[in-house]
Design an enzyme around this catalytic site. Sequence first.
Site, PDB file in Angstrom:
ATOM      1  CG  ASP A  49      -2.026   0.938   1.215  1.00  0.00           C
ATOM      2  OD1 ASP A  49      -2.028   1.808   0.342  1.00  0.00           O
ATOM      3  OD2 ASP A  49      -2.906   0.837   2.094  1.00  0.00           O
ATOM      4  CG  HIS A  55      -8.883   0.872  -3.921  1.00  0.00           C
ATOM      5  ND1 HIS A  55      -9.799   1.662  -3.254  1.00  0.00           N
ATOM      6  CD2 HIS A  55      -7.659   1.341  -3.546  1.00  0.00           C
ATOM      7  CE1 HIS A  55      -9.161   2.546  -2.506  1.00  0.00           C
ATOM      8  NE2 HIS A  55      -7.858   2.373  -2.669  1.00  0.00           N
TER       9      HIS A  55
HETATM   10  C1  HEM Z   1      -8.883   0.663   4.119  1.00  0.00           C
HETATM   11  C2  HEM Z   1      -8.998   1.421   3.038  1.00  0.00           C
HETATM   12  C3  HEM Z   1      -8.041   1.369   1.882  1.00  0.00           C
HETATM   13  C4  HEM Z   1      -7.184   0.390   1.512  1.00  0.00           C
HETATM   14  C5  HEM Z   1      -6.968  -0.958   2.153  1.00  0.00           C
HETATM   15  C6  HEM Z   1      -6.502   0.849   0.336  1.00  0.00           C
HETATM   16  C7  HEM Z   1      -5.567   0.113  -0.360  1.00  0.00           C
HETATM   17  C8  HEM Z   1      -4.943   0.535  -1.517  1.00  0.00           C
HETATM   18  C9  HEM Z   1      -4.020  -0.263  -2.291  1.00  0.00           C
HETATM   19  C10 HEM Z   1      -3.581  -1.659  -1.944  1.00  0.00           C
HETATM   20  C11 HEM Z   1      -3.637   0.477  -3.348  1.00  0.00           C
HETATM   21  C12 HEM Z   1      -2.702   0.049  -4.481  1.00  0.00           C
HETATM   22  C13 HEM Z   1      -1.286   0.328  -4.206  1.00  0.00           C
HETATM   23  C14 HEM Z   1      -0.960   1.782  -4.125  1.00  0.00           C
HETATM   24  O1  HEM Z   1      -0.895   2.467  -5.148  1.00  0.00           O
HETATM   25  O2  HEM Z   1      -0.819   2.249  -3.015  1.00  0.00           O
HETATM   26  C15 HEM Z   1      -4.290   1.755  -3.240  1.00  0.00           C
HETATM   27  C16 HEM Z   1      -4.144   2.800  -4.096  1.00  0.00           C
HETATM   28  C17 HEM Z   1      -4.702   4.034  -3.927  1.00  0.00           C
HETATM   29  N1  HEM Z   1      -5.658   4.381  -2.997  1.00  0.00           N
HETATM   30 FE1  HEM Z   1      -6.353   3.223  -1.540  1.00  0.00          FE
HETATM   31  N2  HEM Z   1      -6.948   2.103   0.033  1.00  0.00           N
HETATM   32  C18 HEM Z   1      -7.890   2.452   0.952  1.00  0.00           C
HETATM   33  C19 HEM Z   1      -8.599   3.639   1.013  1.00  0.00           C
HETATM   34  C20 HEM Z   1      -8.396   4.700   0.175  1.00  0.00           C
HETATM   35  C21 HEM Z   1      -9.085   5.970   0.274  1.00  0.00           C
HETATM   36  C22 HEM Z   1     -10.141   6.329   1.300  1.00  0.00           C
HETATM   37  C23 HEM Z   1      -8.567   6.764  -0.709  1.00  0.00           C
HETATM   38  C24 HEM Z   1      -8.898   8.201  -1.048  1.00  0.00           C
HETATM   39  C25 HEM Z   1     -10.070   8.728  -1.048  1.00  0.00           C
HETATM   40  C26 HEM Z   1      -7.586   5.986  -1.424  1.00  0.00           C
HETATM   41  C27 HEM Z   1      -6.844   6.447  -2.471  1.00  0.00           C
HETATM   42  C28 HEM Z   1      -5.935   5.703  -3.171  1.00  0.00           C
HETATM   43  C29 HEM Z   1      -5.128   6.251  -4.241  1.00  0.00           C
HETATM   44  C30 HEM Z   1      -5.106   7.693  -4.730  1.00  0.00           C
HETATM   45  C31 HEM Z   1      -4.353   5.202  -4.731  1.00  0.00           C
HETATM   46  C32 HEM Z   1      -3.306   5.251  -5.842  1.00  0.00           C
HETATM   47  C33 HEM Z   1      -3.915   5.049  -7.160  1.00  0.00           C
HETATM   48  C34 HEM Z   1      -2.876   5.192  -8.252  1.00  0.00           C
HETATM   49  O3  HEM Z   1      -2.004   6.033  -8.146  1.00  0.00           O
HETATM   50  O4  HEM Z   1      -2.955   4.459  -9.200  1.00  0.00           O
HETATM   51  N3  HEM Z   1      -7.516   4.742  -0.863  1.00  0.00           N
HETATM   52  N4  HEM Z   1      -5.097   1.763  -2.118  1.00  0.00           N
END
Ligand code: HEM
Length: 446
Positions: free
Chosen positions: A254, A354
Amino acid sequence: MSSANSKRGANSKNSKVGTDTGSQAATGDLSRRRLLGSVGAAGATGLVLGAAGGATGYVATRPDDQAALTTVGSTRAMFHGKHQPGITTPLQARGHLIAFDLAPGAGQKEAAALMRRWSAAAERLMAGEPTGGSEDGTAHDTGIALDAGPSSLTVTFGFGYTFFERTGLVDHRPPGLDPLPPFSSDRLDAKRSNGDLWVQVGADDALVAFHALRAIQKEAATTARVRWQMNGFNRTPGATAAPMTARNLMGQIDGTGNPKPSESDFDRRIFVPPHTGEGGNAEYAWLAGGSYAVVRRIRMLLDDWEKLPVDGQERVIGRRKADGAPLSGGTETTEMDLDKAGPDGKLLIPDNAHARISSPERNSGAAMLRRPFSYHDGIAADGTPDAGLLFICWQADPLKGFVPVQRKLDRGDALSPFIRHEASGLFAVPGGAAAGEYVGQRLLES
Ligand code: HEM
């Protein structure tokens, strides 16, 4: 998260992340002694890793990783700087978030005095020094961290929406602090949300972090009362050879997609620019170099999540669990190919994945720096783990960061059935204090 974490030991260039922002420096005889004393051990580890195969390159390309195993205590983040520490500082192993409300009768003058006390305490604590005593002897150091080094401690301060009413500074409240809109999946507990003041404590040692938390709480004295407090953690630096990006409690890597400090638009996306000039917003000038922190306590429904087979979990995110690589192929750092389809004609990164929905590419460039802590508060009344993510994201403007992305996630994120947003906060985090200044001085003495 985090890519910020991935900077800790990835290479010596990256380990300087945030030199102007609250940087890390292994200092003093102690660290030198530890380093010298540990060369043999580090070298031996390298040989073992090398002999195991596949990891040979690790020692050669990531020399600081070895240092990270031995300098945890002596690494120091700087209190003074352009930005407050704790934003681009590599993720720490331990974190505390604490919000306060000003006590009845406390206004601008009392808030200024509190920020002065807190800043002085934070500066000493981050240097690994005790907090000192007050004249009446009541504010003596608790001694909890007496024998520990700074351990990358950072203390970061923010102001909530209501702070400006309490201090009579509403004219200086920037529009970015307007309350977040409601989202359909919100299950927010108001008592654990928002607050006049917010403090983030992070350190690579649990006692050092707790010591700082106690000191901050004690310095609040009669000026401010605790509204809520949350405790979190991350992987301990040096615990793994790779990956350097952290895992969350769902087991995913993450932080991969985070903006990188080395990118030319990083500062523009994460830090508030100076507001000056004709008809400019001079009343918000105090926030230059600052940032906005959105804090969400997101419960993970781990019993449900863990029932999904790994390939199902991977489709929910759009990335492989083992190494964080996009399902469109490559390695963790390969760009996602959102249009690539498999032999069956279906998108490799599903429509509701996601990482697809949250990607800047799909959100008019909206981006934020995610720098969370995991949390585990035991077992809830329903018998399931009360665990998840203390999601903290940093951006120059929440309306160009968290808000549009969360709006979109709220509508169709495959992750939604496995998480629950339980608390929320939005805080304006002033720029770093210059030497001789306290955090927030430019607001409180305006
Ligand atoms: C428990 C809740 C969440 C989990 C487990 C989670 C997990 C992840 C994972 C595994 C990734 C892919 C790896 C990475 O790029 O970091 C990701 C990407 C991302 N997440 Fe989450 N996330 C959560 C909540 C959120 C929330 C609430 C937001 C914003 C409103 C968010 C925004 C993003 C963004 C901006 C990316 C990167 C996308 C990219 O650059 O391609 N996430 N998240």
